[in-house]
Design an enzyme around this catalytic site. Sequence first.
Site, PDB file in Angstrom:
ATOM      1  N   HIS A   1      32.400 -60.499  26.977  1.00 49.22           N
ATOM      2  CA  HIS A   1      33.015 -59.807  25.888  1.00 49.22           C
ATOM      3  C   HIS A   1      33.827 -58.692  26.056  1.00 49.22           C
ATOM      4  O   HIS A   1      34.949 -58.433  25.745  1.00 49.22           O
ATOM      5  CB  HIS A   1      31.709 -59.252  25.281  1.00 49.22           C
ATOM      6  CG  HIS A   1      31.857 -58.003  24.156  1.00 49.22           C
ATOM      7  ND1 HIS A   1      32.153 -58.646  22.630  1.00 49.22           N
ATOM      8  CD2 HIS A   1      32.090 -56.866  23.989  1.00 49.22           C
ATOM      9  CE1 HIS A   1      32.259 -57.574  22.011  1.00 49.22           C
ATOM     10  NE2 HIS A   1      32.147 -56.567  22.800  1.00 49.22           N
ATOM     11  N   GLU A   2      33.592 -58.141  27.465  1.00 44.73           N
ATOM     12  CA  GLU A   2      34.345 -56.855  28.079  1.00 44.73           C
ATOM     13  C   GLU A   2      35.704 -57.537  28.552  1.00 44.73           C
ATOM     14  O   GLU A   2      36.662 -56.731  28.290  1.00 44.73           O
ATOM     15  CB  GLU A   2      33.524 -56.278  29.248  1.00 44.73           C
ATOM     16  CG  GLU A   2      32.185 -55.606  28.445  1.00 44.73           C
ATOM     17  CD  GLU A   2      32.386 -54.613  27.124  1.00 44.73           C
ATOM     18  OE1 GLU A   2      33.391 -53.875  27.508  1.00 44.73           O
ATOM     19  OE2 GLU A   2      31.523 -54.515  26.382  1.00 44.73           O
TER      20      GLU A   2
ATOM     21  N   HIS B   1      38.080 -57.860  25.800  1.00 41.83           N
ATOM     22  CA  HIS B   1      38.718 -56.482  25.395  1.00 41.83           C
ATOM     23  C   HIS B   1      39.719 -56.065  26.366  1.00 41.83           C
ATOM     24  O   HIS B   1      40.882 -55.707  25.844  1.00 41.83           O
ATOM     25  CB  HIS B   1      37.571 -55.247  25.475  1.00 41.83           C
ATOM     26  CG  HIS B   1      36.889 -55.135  24.470  1.00 41.83           C
ATOM     27  ND1 HIS B   1      37.136 -54.988  23.058  1.00 41.83           N
ATOM     28  CD2 HIS B   1      35.421 -54.900  24.300  1.00 41.83           C
ATOM     29  CE1 HIS B   1      35.966 -54.965  22.341  1.00 41.83           C
ATOM     30  NE2 HIS B   1      34.946 -54.914  23.022  1.00 41.83           N
TER      31      HIS B   1
ATOM     32  N   GLU C   1      35.818 -55.842  17.606  1.00 46.32           N
ATOM     33  CA  GLU C   1      34.783 -56.198  18.253  1.00 46.32           C
ATOM     34  C   GLU C   1      34.294 -57.556  17.919  1.00 46.32           C
ATOM     35  O   GLU C   1      34.122 -58.542  18.793  1.00 46.32           O
ATOM     36  CB  GLU C   1      33.621 -55.339  17.896  1.00 46.32           C
ATOM     37  CG  GLU C   1      33.515 -53.954  18.320  1.00 46.32           C
ATOM     38  CD  GLU C   1      33.412 -53.755  19.812  1.00 46.32           C
ATOM     39  OE1 GLU C   1      32.893 -54.908  20.510  1.00 46.32           O
ATOM     40  OE2 GLU C   1      33.514 -52.594  20.388  1.00 46.32           O
TER      41      GLU C   1
END
Lengths: 319, 166
Positions: free
Chosen positions: A156-157, A160, A222
């Site tokens: 997930h990071e 980003h 997100e």
Amino acid sequence: MSRLRVLIASAAIMCVAGTFSCKVNLTPQSLAKAWKGIKDARKDLTPENEYYVGRSVGTNLLAKHDYRYLDGDALRAGQLEGVTAYVNRVGAVVSMAALATRRKGDRPSPIGGWHFVIVDDDTINAFAAPGGYVFVTKAAIMAAKSEDELAAILAHEVAHVVRGHALGTIKKSRWAGVAKSTLDATVELDEASLGKLTAVFENALDDMVDGLLVKGYSRKTEYEADRVGMDIMAHAGYDPSAFVRYLRTLAKTQHTGSGGFKATHPKSSDRIKKLEKKLAKMPKRRVPAIRVDRFVAATAPLRGGPASAGDELSAKQRR
Amino acid sequence: MAIKRAMLIPLAVAVAAMTWVGVVQSKPKLGQVVTVRVIRAKVMRAPRFIGPVAGNVSRGQQLTFKGAKGDWYQVTGRATGWIHRTNVMDKRVNLSSRPGGGTGGASRSEVELAGRGFTPQVESKYRNKHPNLDFSHVDAIEKTELDPADLESFVKQGGLSLGGTP
């Protein structure tokens, strides 16, 4: 300009260009550039620029945590040991998958490489600076039950960073005071130009640190990191359903306390609903026992246990 | 609504064409010099991220292109083996080992390629304004790296696939 008008204007450009490309010497590449200009109004930072932004954002994020991170002695010597070595292994696998699944415009190959740091914080959270710095708190790792769940956090990071989300928090107005000539063609900057750029840099960092630690990204951003992250972890061979399992754990704690991921992320239940739809279309996988066992062994020191044998890597310091 | 639909169809075709352009990238010619763009990279013995390493290269070093397999370039020079295409620029460029050319001015090549924006000069001035910020942490963290041979064992032991990696 409304989105519809942008689309119509783009379509018009494409149609005209497609018809008269030979006469006006328009190439697919120049069209792509024109499209990018329309789509992405903010100043497009180069990987070199992103590298310097990432170093400073990373330093500011560490400063906000009083520079407290795990395996600090080794890291300060440029080496990976303990839980940090293990997290970097998982992070490396995830970031390789991000490179393999990259799309046009992604930033999967930071010029300084990917680095994963465990912040010594009892609040569940994770955040990533541009340029490949990923920070995950000790509590976030302790809330995971397997390597696959850890991979979900990291993916997930990484998503980003790959999608340039932090750079998107820089307010467009920041660039207004910087002359184009300063950004483009000069080799030596005079003191006035350097002062202007530094002021923009300073304000941009404030935007990003505020976005990462306080305001969070938009829900849309997100959700995109969730989607892209799930694709990345699945490509690496991890079980994508571990992402949902981890969010279920977070959902149980999200109604208590404040700060951390609760303040900067959408409700876990909303994220689960969206990811379950995506998951239904993906091949089913299982988490082999080895990835639970080695996760438990490698993260034992976080729970007061001993460091497991073999969790140190021959990471080297290069100068 | 009919007009909107009519406009969106050519748009979709154009976007599909551009996506294709973005995916199908050109490759260097045989014998062409390519330049390492990342601070450091591994030249691998085989076209994959994990496994035995043939050598280490760093930003600004130049290699000769000998062929390609997927996203991997076969190169010779300071190291002979395979390097991922995203780690190099497909041309000969004078790049300093530090992105942006250290704390002084950047070379014209670097400025032309990378633009100006945020550079070592800007970071240096920012650090002078904020002496309380300790950059030694990121300086050290940047130097850490994993051994691709160890990582290969990690991947195999964990039953990971790395998807489309050759």
